[in-house]
Design a protein around this motif. Structure first.
Motif, short mmCIF file in Angstrom:
data_model
loop_
_atom_site.label_atom_id
_atom_site.label_comp_id
_atom_site.label_asym_id
_atom_site.label_seq_id
_atom_site.Cartn_x
_atom_site.Cartn_y
_atom_site.Cartn_z
N GLY A 269 48.91 -31.32 6.72
CA GLY A 269 49.12 -33.06 6.35
C GLY A 269 48.70 -34.00 7.47
N GLY A 270 49.41 -33.44 8.73
CA GLY A 270 49.10 -34.59 10.18
C GLY A 270 47.55 -34.13 10.92
N ASP B 120 42.85 -35.19 11.91
CA ASP B 120 40.89 -35.03 11.77
C ASP B 120 39.53 -36.69 11.30
OD1 ASP B 120 38.30 -34.05 11.78
OD2 ASP B 120 38.96 -32.10 10.06
N LEU B 121 40.69 -36.69 10.04
CA LEU B 121 40.02 -37.69 9.98
C LEU B 121 40.10 -39.44 10.96
CD1 LEU B 121 41.39 -37.57 5.87
CD2 LEU B 121 39.07 -37.24 7.64
N MET B 122 41.53 -39.57 11.49
CA MET B 122 41.16 -41.02 11.98
C MET B 122 40.95 -40.71 13.76
SD MET B 122 44.41 -42.86 9.78
CE MET B 122 44.21 -43.69 11.45
N LEU B 123 41.65 -39.50 14.48
CA LEU B 123 41.58 -39.67 15.17
C LEU B 123 40.48 -38.57 16.90
CD1 LEU B 123 45.63 -39.09 15.40
CD2 LEU B 123 44.44 -40.73 15.79
N VAL C 136 52.00 -39.27 6.63
CA VAL C 136 52.40 -40.58 7.82
C VAL C 136 52.88 -40.72 8.89
CG1 VAL C 136 54.98 -42.34 7.29
CG2 VAL C 136 53.61 -41.34 5.51
N ILE C 137 53.85 -39.29 8.96
CA ILE C 137 54.50 -39.22 10.45
C ILE C 137 53.03 -39.90 11.41
CG2 ILE C 137 55.09 -37.23 12.83
CD1 ILE C 137 57.08 -36.81 10.50
N ALA C 138 51.76 -38.76 11.25
CA ALA C 138 50.50 -38.30 11.84
C ALA C 138 50.13 -39.83 12.04
CB ALA C 138 49.70 -37.96 11.87
N GLN C 139 49.70 -40.92 11.32
CA GLN C 139 48.83 -41.89 10.96
C GLN C 139 49.95 -43.17 11.93
OE1 GLN C 139 49.97 -45.10 8.86
NE2 GLN C 139 47.79 -46.46 10.36
#
Length: 370
Positions: free
Chosen positions: A277-278, A283-286, A177-180
């Motif tokens: 988790g971040g 890796d998936l979004m950024l 959640v924090i990373a997204q």
């Protein structure tokens, strides 16, 4: 007239219709006539008790009900009947039945005064409990063989090992959640790479240990209060004192040591899972590779951020254990008290942890660890 309760409808000298009751009107024989009188639809102007030979409280109440039915009065009652009728209520039932109630200002003042006195008693009890704990540690320092190592290992397993799955999952999701959310906000400035800094610093300094403390308070702090409270209620603690076992040494100290020790490990474990988790969401979004994210954490997160979390963790663990054990030792009276004290233990622990976390944030900023 026999021993049966009877009634008749008669017209007296004044031309009024009177419901005349006769015989004994007692609890033991009213069932014979109760249904008949309840179905009576005739109008009458008074209930006459002149021919009633005996009467008890139920009979007086029954006569009052007959009078209220037609809004009439009870006449020719004996001295005993009048006393009983006065006790169960007047014949018209117009007297309001209200509990005595003090004026608003007086009620508020009384309530506030009670709370203030209870707060003073609470401070006294907490200080007394802390003194018992310190004396327990001193006694164990003088007699190390009395320390219950098996109880400590058991509490370490319950507080730490058994909570690894739920704390790991919670921390992993918090890191996501924090990373997204951080990446979404930072994209507006073209600074998506700073997501690494955001996740690393906020989890190691604050959220890792804080969320772990809240979870441990809800899971283990409540268990401490419920277990000790139940033992207090069933007089097991009194039995321990009778056979020469100090309850603080046997029950409280192992729980305190286990909670303090495991909070350090659980806080560090939660921070690592949040960072993982971040890294996964990065890796998936950024398009930041997983291992690159972890390497960057080591470069951008100062070492003192790790120490901030590790310093706060044992303090939070001490607060949680003391709150749970203290509330458990205060249980008395009935089983409802166990639930109330368990709730208080969790609420007090979480509130105190959050307040202390705010003080820690200000303190570490003042010393240059901000």
């Amino acid at each position: 007239m026999g021993t049966a309760a009877q009634y008749t409808l008669e017209e007296n000298e004044d031309g009024r219709t009177v419901l005349r009751l006769a015989g004994p009107y007692l609890l033991s024989n009213l069932s014979q006539i109760d249904s008949e009188l309840r179905k009576l639809d005739a109008e009458y102007d008074a209930v006459d008790l002149a021919d009633v030979t005996e009467i008890d409280t139920v009979g007086a109440w029954f006569a009052c009900q007959l009078a209220r039915k037609n809004s009439v009065e009870v006449i020719n009652a004996s001295e005993r009947a009048e006393r009983l009728i006065d006790a169960v209520g007047d014949s018209h039932g117009d007297t309001p039945i209200d509990a005595p109630r003090l004026p608003l200002f007086q009620r508020v003042s009384e309530s506030m005064g009670t709370k203030i006195f209870n707060a003073g008693y609470g401070v006294r009890d907490v200080v007394g409990f802390m003194g018992q704990v310190l004396l327990g540690f001193a006694a164990l320092a003088r007699h190390p063989r009395r320390f219950r190592y098996r109880a400590l290992i058991s509490q370490i397993e319950k507080v730490g090992v058994n909570s690894l799955p739920i704390i790991g999952l919670m921390s992993f999701l918090i890191g996501i959640v924090i990373a997204q959310q951080g990446a979404v906000q930072l994209q507006a400035f073209g600074a998506e790479s700073l997501t690494v800094n955001l996740v690393g610093r906020i989890t190691l300094r604050e959220l890792g240990v804080l969320m772990t403390a809240i979870m441990v308070a809800g899971r283990s702090g409540s268990a401490f209060a419920a277990q000790i409270g139940t033992m207090k209620l069933t007089e097991e603690i009194d039995a321990m004192r009778t056979i020469g076992i100090a309850p603080v040494e046997a029950l409280v100290i192992p729980r305190i040591l286990a909670c303090v020790f495991m909070m350090v490990l659980l806080g560090f474990y939660a921070s690592i899972m949040s960072i993982i988790g971040g890294a996964v969401i990065a890796d998936l979004m950024l398009d930041i590779p997983f291992w690159t994210f972890l390497y960057r954490i080591q470069e951008v997160v100062p070492t003192y951020d790790l120490w901030v979390g590790l310093i706060k963790a044992p303090v939070f663990g001490l607060i949680i254990a003391l709150s749970g054990c203290y509330q458990g030792m205060q249980v008395h009276g009935n089983s409802e008290e166990v639930g109330q004290r368990t709730t208080k233990a969790v609420v007090q622990a979480i509130f105190t942890v959050i307040v202390l976390d705010a003080f820690f944030a200000v303190f570490f900023t003042k010393v240059g660890w901000g």
